[in-house]
Write an enzyme that holds these catalytic residues in place. Structure first.
Site, PDB file in Angstrom:
ATOM      1  N   ASP A 498      24.526  22.559  56.720  1.00 59.14           N
ATOM      2  CA  ASP A 498      25.755  21.764  56.739  1.00 59.14           C
ATOM      3  C   ASP A 498      26.094  21.393  55.288  1.00 59.14           C
ATOM      4  OD1 ASP A 498      27.824  20.162  57.670  1.00 59.14           O
ATOM      5  OD2 ASP A 498      26.517  18.475  58.181  1.00 59.14           O
ATOM      6  N   GLU A 501      29.755  23.390  51.256  1.00 59.16           N
ATOM      7  CA  GLU A 501      30.973  23.904  50.579  1.00 59.16           C
ATOM      8  C   GLU A 501      30.790  24.012  49.076  1.00 59.16           C
ATOM      9  OE1 GLU A 501      30.793  21.368  52.793  1.00 59.16           O
ATOM     10  OE2 GLU A 501      31.311  22.727  54.430  1.00 59.16           O
ATOM     11  N   ASP A 574      34.360  19.189  61.348  1.00 56.96           N
ATOM     12  CA  ASP A 574      34.601  17.859  61.934  1.00 56.96           C
ATOM     13  C   ASP A 574      35.960  17.739  62.604  1.00 56.96           C
ATOM     14  OD1 ASP A 574      32.144  17.363  60.925  1.00 56.96           O
ATOM     15  OD2 ASP A 574      32.844  16.189  59.210  1.00 56.96           O
TER      16      ASP A 574
END
Ligand code: NOJ
Length: 900
Positions: A498, A501, A574
């Site tokens: 997770d 990025e 999300d």
């Protein structure tokens, strides 16, 4: 330690009223490219060199006196690669490594025609040609003398040539100019980006002739068909952590795939722009019409539609591959040959996953696990979010909450279930933690521009970020997953990457500054969009190595790039528990699928906020019909395990999860197809019905493989839904009622909370499991039921793929079984579809044939080497359905059923 809190709703301006994320007009290179110096390049045709790698030309821009080197490489698989770099850059420009899996074989070119204006090159197949025009420079790709694509049609080609910093040459003047052009320094809010290499942006346009529908370019929270960008923002490809992202937006999300797919009835075409720096894409549709409104009608020339696509990136080179299709299937294979095929997931990964931020402790995990059994709901994997760690130090456990993690995994493993834990790319700065020290001492962290280890804030507070772009760092990180090194892990633990990025809470746009420095001295700006892909790669390597190379890994990643399909699964981050987010999940997953990211899903129920029970049920129904199927919810939300909302909701969720499990033999087969042909399991309707105009804009329905049409219900309180059943001449069968419908129309179908419209296409064969079991391992022991759906010619066929469901034996020892079922003239044949050697005892228990016009008098079963037997059957006249039960036909053997 004060825990860093994830800021809420990114799109809302912060306390100071400033937006967290950039719009295109905040980005200097975008503005420069759009305003453009309007250069006119000349192709110097007499510099042409033909080599075994294609053709090379020099391009000259007289005003700026820049010379570029163009190479054109037509490849055997009907793709054309166009590469443009400076002829003599003052230093090397970044070229994206590790994405292209195999350089396709280049065709031998020959000169077809040559004049002072242009040169036309052709190659062996002879169908396609490339024509390079001298002035203004254009490159056309033709098929049977008709231009399909023109590169630089609008003359937007521009590479900002690398130059020495102002101090080194011209002194003051450039610095002054820099206030407006922001060539060496750019500021966004409080963040200053120092551009060590100065301006380096690239841009080019392509005209796609005859096309008026383009798709792809994930990840954006928007419809499937890309929109004309003239009325707003360009599509941005810049991987960012955007909490509760805005809908119908072209701003960048967690991952990027710079593949645009254009489709018209007779051709599907792709443009792949291999660049990992910040990228924008403008799309301009020009509908068909008349060229000139002034000309009298008789003289007006009808012009075909076209789509112009303008790509702009902050740095690197122009590396653009045109994929020529012409069928959707061929396009997907061409793209997979270039960037890799979908990894074949272990079977358990296609089951249902139960996640939450967080399951509190071991007792909580065991209780949730037991809840599934108590309520008769199958599931395969339970997930642990960041709270399971010791202070957000990945690879550790909170010893109070998870004192016996290996014991917990063994408890699950007894029921053949798995545990997934999270592992993010940031590493807590903690000199007392061995893993941190190893990473620091091994030089595995990204540096800042001053050469020190970069520090940013994330879940653990002050953190450093692993430099996954270095193969040494990837190898070190992979070793961290070793069973001896990762204390408390067992072979049934799998991983979730997770925040990759990467997310940096105190960084510009909540990510890493572009002037951070990676291995080899490359700035972060060059490879930003690759960061998550590389972490995913290292994790996958770790799991494979852990098993001695024998077991298939499962790793979910939030960030991704082209090629991530080779690694595992992706989810859409999300999202929010609202009907709109449920609706948008479908086009988002279709866009990912079109761009090769086939193993994708959205958090079922919506991550942020609490879904009302009806929404939760509808979301489970949709999720059960999508590749990656995981319920997940944020920390602040109420618990929402499927049994917490009363018996009606539990029953509805149980039903769809069971149906998902029953359908897993089919899902596994379509994943095998993705793995071998590149065709994604989830397909926009136009992929299966390429000639039907009505399918081009549909993005609330889709095909699962070639046989099933799904239309999840995504509106509250509806009693009826409209479903387009495509294909005039086609027959479709409602999978619940077996009722037949003729294709080529829109149906109004009544629905209840329990029903989701799914149709099986006439002409197909779908294999299901006869029961759902409690997890996929149990499912593998169960017999199969086959549904043969006849088309109007009363024929059908389909495949079934089986293997052990977890190892690489299918690849290394050919331990798989691929069977073909063909129904023709009332005879169903089960035959091998290819040579595999999987010793499989699975039997077919029942065969249902849809579309049998009249009651047969006999059904005879023939198994090779045995005597023919008559089988008992049932026939339902109302829906023309024949069912043959109580069979025991080994799927790996050849057999036939004759309907007489
Ligand atoms: C952000 C992820 O998108 C979400 O799924 C996860 O629960 C949180 N990070 C906490 O790890």
């Amino acid at each position: 330690m004060a825990e860093a809190n994830q800021p809420i709703v990114s799109v809302v301006p912060d306390d100071e009223g400033k937006e967290k994320f950039k719009k295109s007009d905040h980005v200097a290179f975008y503005r420069r490219q759009m305003e453009g110096p309007n250069l006119q390049h000349r192709a110097l045709l007499d510099t042409m060199v033909l080599t075994e790698k294609g053709a090379r030309f020099k391009l000259l821009e007289p005003d700026t006196q820049t010379t570029l080197l163009l190479s054109v490489s037509p490849c055997k698989n009907d793709t054309v690669r166009i590469l443009i770099d400076e002829l003599q850059p003052i230093k090397a420009r970044y070229r994206v490594p590790d994405v292209i899996t195999e350089e396709p074989q280049v065709e031998q070119l020959r000169v077809e025609r040559q004049s002072k204006d242009s040169v036309t090159l052709s190659w062996s197949s002879g169908r396609h040609q490339v024509c390079v025009w001298h002035f203004p420079f254009r490159l056309e790709i033709l098929c049977e003398d008709k231009a399909i694509v023109t590169f630089n049609s609008k003359g937007k080609l521009w590479l900002e040539a690398l130059r020495d910093p102002p101090g080194a040459t011209s002194r003051g003047s450039e610095l002054q100019e820099d206030h407006t052009s922001l060539l060496w320094k750019e500021t966004f809010r409080q963040f200053v980006d120092i551009k060590a290499n100065g301006p380096s942006s690239i841009g080019a346009d392509l005209c796609l002739h005859g096309f008026s529908h383009v798709y792809g370019l994930p990840e954006h929270a928007d419809g499937l068909q890309l929109r004309d960008t003239r009325d707003g923002e360009p599509y941005r490809l810049y991987n960012l952590d955007v909490f509760a992202y805005d809908l119908y937006s072209r701003l960048g999300l967690y991952g990027s795939v710079p593949l645009l797919v254009a489709h018209k009835p007779d051709r599907t075409l792709g443009v792949f722009w291999l660049n990992a720096s910040e990228t924008f894409v403008n799309v301009h549709y020009s509908p068909s019409g008349h060229q000139d409104g002034q000309t009298p009608p008789v003289k007006r020339r009808r012009v075909e539609p076209q789509t112009d696509v303008h790509w702009l990136s902050e740095s690197g080179v122009i590396d653009c591959v045109v994929l020529l299709g012409p069928s959707p299937q061929q396009l997907f294979t061409q793209y997979a040959q270039l960037t890799g095929y979908q990894a074949l997931p272990p079977l358990f990964a296609l089951g249902y996953h139960q996640c939450r931020w967080n399951y509190d402790d071991e007792a909580d995990v065991k209780a949730v696990d037991a809840g599934f059994d108590r309520h008769g709901i199958p599931y395969d994997v339970i997930w642990l979010d960041i709270e399971h760690t010791d202070g957000k130090r990945y690879f550790t456990w909170d010893s109070a909450l998870f004192p016996e993690p290996a014991g917990l995994q063994r408890h699950l493993e007894k029921k053949k279930r798995k545990l997934v834990v999270i592992s993010d790319p940031h590493i807590k700065v903690d000199p007392d933690w061995l893993l941190y020290c190893e990473a620091r001492d091994g030089r595995h962290f990204v540096k800042n521009r001053q050469g020190q280890i970069y520090k940013g804030s994330c879940w653990p507070g002050k953190s450093s970020y692993l430099d996954f772009s270095s193969s040494d760092t990837r190898a070190w990180y992979s070793r961290c997953f070793g069973l001896d090194k990762y204390k408390g892990s067992t072979p049934s633990l799998f991983v979730w990457n997770d925040m990759n990025e990467p997310s940096v809470f105190d960084g510009p746009e909540q990510t890493m500054p572009k002037d951070a420095v990676h291995y080899g001295g490359w700035e972060h700006r060059e490879l930003h969009n690759l960061y998550g892909f590389y972490q995913h790669m290292a994790t996958v390597e770790g799991l494979i190595t852990r098993s001695g190379g024998l077991e298939r890994p499962f790793v979910l990643s939030r960030s991704f790039f082209a090629g991530s399909q080779r690694l595992g699964a992706i989810w859409t981050g999300d999202n929010v528990a609202s009907w709109e987010y449920l609706r948008i999940s479908i086009p988002m997953l279709l866009s990912l699928s079109v761009a090769g990211i086939a193993f994708c899903g959205a958090d079922v129920g919506g991550f942020v906020q609490d879904p009302e029970p009806e929404l939760l049920v509808r979301w489970y129904q949709a999720g059960a019909l999508q590749p990656f199927f995981r319920g997940h919810s944020a920390k602040e939300t109420k618990r929402r395990e499927p049994w917490l909302f009363g018996e009606e909701v539990t029953a509805a969720i149980r039903t769809v999860i069971q149906q998902r499990y029953c359908l897993l033999p089919y899902w596994y087969t379509v994943f095998h197809q993705a793995h071998t042909s590149g065709l994604p399991p989830l397909r926009p309707l136009w992929v299966e019905f390429p000639r039907e105009h009505s399918t081009l804009t549909v993005d609330n329905q889709y095909m699962i493989g070639g046989a099933l049409l799904a239309c999840p219900v995504t509106e509250a309180g509806v009693q009826e839904v409209k479903v387009l059943i495509p294909g005039s001449g086609e027959v479709w069968y409602d999978v619940h009622s077996a009722k037949a419908y003729n294709g080529g129309r829109t149906l109004s179908l009544p629905v209840t909370l329990d029903t989701v419209p799914v149709f099986q296409r006439g002409g197909s064969v779908v294999c299901r499991s006869a029961g759902s079991g409690s997890c996929t391992a149990e499912l593998q022991q169960l017999p199969l039921s086959i549904t043969v759906a006849l088309n109007s010619q009363e024929v059908a066929d389909g495949e079934l793929y089986l293997d052990d469901g977890h190892s690489f034996s299918y690849r290394d020892n050919k331990a798989f079984c691929l069977r073909r079922f063909t129904m023709l003239s009332g005879r169903l044949l089960c035959r091998p579809a290819s040579g595999g050697a999987f010793d499989c005892v699975t039997v077919v228990q029942s065969v249902t044939v849809l579309g049998v016009k009249s009651k047969p008098s006999t059904v005879v079963v023939h198994v090779s080497g045995a005597k023919d037997t008559c089988a008992a059957f049932e026939y339902m006249e109302t829906c023309c359905m024949l069912t043959v039960n109580k069979l025991k036909l080994r799927v790996a053997m050849d057999w036939e059923i004759q309907i007489g």
